[in-house]
Scaffold this motif. Structure first.
Motif, PDB file in Angstrom:
ATOM      1  N   ASN A  53       1.503  43.012  43.870  1.00 14.76           N
ATOM      2  CA  ASN A  53       1.093  43.202  42.480  1.00 14.76           C
ATOM      3  C   ASN A  53      -0.233  42.477  42.295  1.00 14.76           C
ATOM      4  N   SER A  54      -1.036  42.924  41.362  1.00 21.53           N
ATOM      5  CA  SER A  54      -2.315  42.252  41.118  1.00 21.53           C
ATOM      6  C   SER A  54      -2.131  40.914  40.410  1.00 21.53           C
ATOM      7  N   PHE A  55      -0.954  40.712  39.784  1.00 17.30           N
ATOM      8  CA  PHE A  55      -0.631  39.506  39.014  1.00 17.30           C
ATOM      9  C   PHE A  55      -1.570  39.336  37.815  1.00 17.30           C
ATOM     10  N   ALA A  56      -2.293  40.383  37.450  1.00 19.71           N
ATOM     11  CA  ALA A  56      -3.252  40.292  36.353  1.00 19.71           C
ATOM     12  C   ALA A  56      -2.574  40.029  35.010  1.00 19.71           C
ATOM     13  N   ARG A  57      -1.325  40.442  34.878  1.00 19.99           N
ATOM     14  CA  ARG A  57      -0.600  40.254  33.623  1.00 19.99           C
ATOM     15  C   ARG A  57       0.368  39.080  33.678  1.00 19.99           C
ATOM     16  N   VAL A  58       0.246  38.263  34.706  1.00 19.94           N
ATOM     17  CA  VAL A  58       1.175  37.147  34.905  1.00 19.94           C
ATOM     18  C   VAL A  58       0.455  35.848  34.570  1.00 19.94           C
ATOM     19  N   SER A  59       0.883  35.191  33.505  1.00 16.76           N
ATOM     20  CA  SER A  59       0.284  33.910  33.129  1.00 16.76           C
ATOM     21  C   SER A  59       1.070  32.729  33.674  1.00 16.76           C
ATOM     22  N   ASP A  60       2.329  32.954  34.025  1.00 18.70           N
ATOM     23  CA  ASP A  60       3.187  31.913  34.584  1.00 18.70           C
ATOM     24  C   ASP A  60       4.138  32.589  35.570  1.00 18.70           C
ATOM     25  N   LEU A  61       4.271  32.039  36.760  1.00 19.57           N
ATOM     26  CA  LEU A  61       5.098  32.681  37.783  1.00 19.57           C
ATOM     27  C   LEU A  61       6.564  32.790  37.388  1.00 19.57           C
ATOM     28  N   SER A  62       7.016  31.968  36.433  1.00 19.79           N
ATOM     29  CA  SER A  62       8.405  32.070  35.979  1.00 19.79           C
ATOM     30  C   SER A  62       8.662  33.408  35.289  1.00 19.79           C
ATOM     31  N   GLN A  63       7.606  34.091  34.848  1.00 19.83           N
ATOM     32  CA  GLN A  63       7.754  35.401  34.224  1.00 19.83           C
ATOM     33  C   GLN A  63       8.234  36.446  35.224  1.00 19.83           C
ATOM     34  N   VAL A  64       7.875  36.265  36.481  1.00 20.90           N
ATOM     35  CA  VAL A  64       8.182  37.288  37.482  1.00 20.90           C
ATOM     36  C   VAL A  64       9.085  36.783  38.612  1.00 20.90           C
ATOM     37  N   TYR A  65       9.281  35.475  38.686  1.00 20.50           N
ATOM     38  CA  TYR A  65      10.217  34.900  39.648  1.00 20.50           C
ATOM     39  C   TYR A  65      11.256  34.081  38.890  1.00 20.50           C
ATOM     40  N   PRO A  66      12.360  34.717  38.478  1.00 16.96           N
ATOM     41  CA  PRO A  66      13.397  33.974  37.758  1.00 16.96           C
ATOM     42  C   PRO A  66      13.934  32.793  38.554  1.00 16.96           C
ATOM     43  N   ARG A  67      13.908  32.914  39.868  1.00 18.92           N
ATOM     44  CA  ARG A  67      14.341  31.820  40.736  1.00 18.92           C
ATOM     45  C   ARG A  67      13.269  31.602  41.809  1.00 18.92           C
ATOM     46  N   MET A 219      21.476  52.950  31.098  1.00 22.10           N
ATOM     47  CA  MET A 219      20.046  52.664  30.988  1.00 22.10           C
ATOM     48  C   MET A 219      19.490  52.102  32.281  1.00 22.10           C
ATOM     49  N   SER A 220      18.230  52.468  32.549  1.00 24.26           N
ATOM     50  CA  SER A 220      17.502  51.988  33.717  1.00 24.26           C
ATOM     51  C   SER A 220      16.047  51.829  33.313  1.00 24.26           C
ATOM     52  N   GLY A 221      15.164  51.801  34.297  1.00 25.64           N
ATOM     53  CA  GLY A 221      13.739  51.634  34.020  1.00 25.64           C
ATOM     54  C   GLY A 221      13.318  50.182  34.136  1.00 25.64           C
ATOM     55  N   PRO A 222      12.018  49.920  34.184  1.00 21.37           N
ATOM     56  CA  PRO A 222      11.503  48.562  34.387  1.00 21.37           C
ATOM     57  C   PRO A 222      12.035  47.522  33.409  1.00 21.37           C
ATOM     58  N   ALA A 223      12.174  47.862  32.129  1.00 23.32           N
ATOM     59  CA  ALA A 223      12.657  46.868  31.162  1.00 23.32           C
ATOM     60  C   ALA A 223      14.064  46.413  31.506  1.00 23.32           C
ATOM     61  N   ILE A 224      14.924  47.361  31.878  1.00 27.51           N
ATOM     62  CA  ILE A 224      16.317  47.031  32.204  1.00 27.51           C
ATOM     63  C   ILE A 224      16.401  46.295  33.529  1.00 27.51           C
ATOM     64  N   LEU A 225      15.641  46.742  34.523  1.00 25.90           N
ATOM     65  CA  LEU A 225      15.671  46.064  35.816  1.00 25.90           C
ATOM     66  C   LEU A 225      15.175  44.627  35.700  1.00 25.90           C
ATOM     67  N   ARG A 226      14.128  44.428  34.910  1.00 30.78           N
ATOM     68  CA  ARG A 226      13.632  43.065  34.706  1.00 30.78           C
ATOM     69  C   ARG A 226      14.688  42.210  34.014  1.00 30.78           C
ATOM     70  N   LEU A 227      15.311  42.757  32.981  1.00 32.34           N
ATOM     71  CA  LEU A 227      16.333  41.989  32.264  1.00 32.34           C
ATOM     72  C   LEU A 227      17.502  41.657  33.181  1.00 32.34           C
ATOM     73  N   SER A 228      17.880  42.598  34.040  1.00 30.76           N
ATOM     74  CA  SER A 228      18.986  42.334  34.973  1.00 30.76           C
ATOM     75  C   SER A 228      18.641  41.201  35.922  1.00 30.76           C
ATOM     76  N   SER A 229      17.361  41.080  36.268  1.00 33.02           N
ATOM     77  CA  SER A 229      16.935  39.993  37.144  1.00 33.02           C
ATOM     78  C   SER A 229      17.021  38.656  36.422  1.00 33.02           C
ATOM     79  N   TYR A 230      16.486  38.598  35.202  1.00 35.13           N
ATOM     80  CA  TYR A 230      16.557  37.358  34.429  1.00 35.13           C
ATOM     81  C   TYR A 230      18.005  36.944  34.192  1.00 35.13           C
ATOM     82  N   ALA A 231      18.873  37.934  33.949  1.00 37.83           N
ATOM     83  CA  ALA A 231      20.259  37.655  33.538  1.00 37.83           C
ATOM     84  C   ALA A 231      21.253  37.803  34.691  1.00 37.83           C
ATOM     85  N   ALA A 232      20.773  37.807  35.928  1.00 33.22           N
ATOM     86  CA  ALA A 232      21.648  38.110  37.066  1.00 33.22           C
ATOM     87  C   ALA A 232      22.889  37.226  37.106  1.00 33.22           C
ATOM     88  N   ARG A 233      22.716  35.933  36.970  1.00 28.73           N
ATOM     89  CA  ARG A 233      23.869  35.027  37.069  1.00 28.73           C
ATOM     90  C   ARG A 233      24.750  35.110  35.832  1.00 28.73           C
TER      91      ARG A 233
END
Length: 402
Positions: A53-67, A219-233
């Motif tokens: 990813n270009s990481f251009a929209r990432v201001s903090d790595l916690s946004q994209v790496y929940p762990r 439901m699927s798509g990027p919003a749902i997949l991202r939420l599933s990652s944040y909420a995995a545990r």
């Protein structure tokens, strides 16, 4: 000197190639338990391989790496997304960055990445053994270094031998999955994509923005997949039963309320069901109007009363669903958990319990949201391990020489 790499996935091949490029004299063997290597790379990104990813929209790595975001921040000082981009391009894989900042091979084919790895492995005489399930150091006792790159272990069975060696483990659970929702009318809209929504688990701070895809199971798509990652545990702990809230407009309640009152004045004679002020697909708009107003769904805009507006505002900005299960999204499936980051040296990724044993890739408790972030974690951790092994040998040669 010999290095055994246990796992023939993305991290394993990246590590093998970099080891040989840094130390041509090193004998490197990849042990792959299946009879095919890089199979996960092949199906990733719908067969196109979203390799970073270009990481251009990432201001903090916690946004994209929940762990693992803190460790990734440290390791990016050694090898980051810009390094990965250059690494592939310098080895003949032209890349392209999409509007959403995801990076793919210009060929739009995962074979570009796979062929690059296999070609480099052949050129550097990396030995590849398939059908070899290694779950003991005894099997690789004649190697000087061992790197474990086995990927995720959804059931945890593949990690037991590592626990027996003293490594702390974080229980593995699925991440990046779609939501099953029991709503027949929702299912009737399968295939419909809403470009920007906010998905939220009520009672928590867990939320994700992005496109949403309605499927025949939920439901699927990027919003749902991202939420599933944040909420995995959280979802695993609740047996994948949880409330879900969707803001279909990405506007706040006051903005939606104002738009509806303006609609009542400016389009007074139009049927509410046929005039959509938020740009939603007509099928979705009708569904939401019916859900909010029930028997009053056929009214004209001028007939909207305060109670109608409040109900519409609630459905448009805080639409409620119940997650009743998960469905594996095979092209992006990731496991969170694995070897605890407490079990490794954060600078070298060497085991704190077994000398000359290293870890890279998804076997570590590092995982990212969809968008190329998991492959980037594989490239970064594998490169760091290669540097660590080279540094160890260099330092020891200098010590011996002195």
């Amino acid at each position: 000197m010999r290095t055994a790499i246990i796992g023939g996935g993305a991290a394993g091949f990246f590590l093998a190639v970099n080891l040989k490029e840094m130390m041509p004299e090193m004998d490197v063997t990849i042990f792959e338990r299946s009879h095919r290597v890089l199979s996960k790379v092949e199906i990733s990104g719908g067969g196109r391989c979203n390799c970073t990813n270009s990481f251009a929209r990432v201001s903090d790595l916690s946004q994209v790496y929940p762990r693992g975001h803190r460790l990734m921040k440290r390791l990016f000082n050694v090898f980051d997304y810009e390094d990965a981009y250059q690494w592939f391009e310098h080895r003949g894989v032209a890349l392209v960055t999409q509007d959403d900042e995801c990076v793919f091979p210009q060929a739009q084919d995962s074979r570009a990445i796979i062929d690059c790895f296999l070609s480099l492995a052949r050129r550097h005489h990396v030995e590849i053994l398939t059908g070899e399930k290694v779950q003991s150091l005894d099997a690789v006792s004649d190697y000087n270094f061992v790197a474990v790159t086995t990927g995720g272990s959804p059931k945890g069975e593949g990690l037991r031998w590592l626990a027996d060696l003293g490594h702390e483990l974080e229980p593995p659970v699925p991440s990046l999955f779609t939501f099953s929702i029991d709503d027949a009318r929702l299912h009737d809209m399968q295939g419909l994509v809403v470009s920007d929504v906010t998905a939220h688990i009520p009672g928590t701070k867990l939320r994700a923005d992005g496109p949403l895809l309605i499927t025949h199971w939920g439901m699927s798509g990027p919003a749902i997949l991202r939420l599933s990652s944040y909420a995995a545990r959280l979802l695993a702990d609740n047996n994948y039963q949880a409330p879900l809230s969707i803001n279909w407009t990405q506007q706040n309640e006051a903005e939606v309320q104002a738009a509806l009152y303006e609609l009542a004045v400016r389009q007074s004679q139009k049927l509410l069901a046929t005039y959509n002020p938020f740009g939603l697909q007509q099928r979705l708009w009708n569904y939401l109007v019916d859900k909010a107003l029930i028997t009053r769904a056929a009214i004209r805009c001028q007939e909207l009363n305060k109670k109608d507006v409040n109900r519409l505002v609630n459905v448009l900005t805080n639409d409620s669903y119940q997650i009743v299960g998960r469905a594996a999204f095979k092209d992006e499936f990731v496991t969170c958990g694995g070897v605890s980051l407490k079990a490794v040296n954060p600078t070298t990724l060497e085991s704190r319990h077994v000398p000359h044993m290293y870890f890279a890739g998804e076997v570590l408790d590092i995982d990212g949201v969809t968008g190329g972030f998991n492959f980037q974690a594989a490239w970064t951790t594998a490169y760091v391990v290669a540097c660590s092994i080279r540094s160890f040998l260099t330092n020891n040669i200098n010590i011996n020489a002195s």
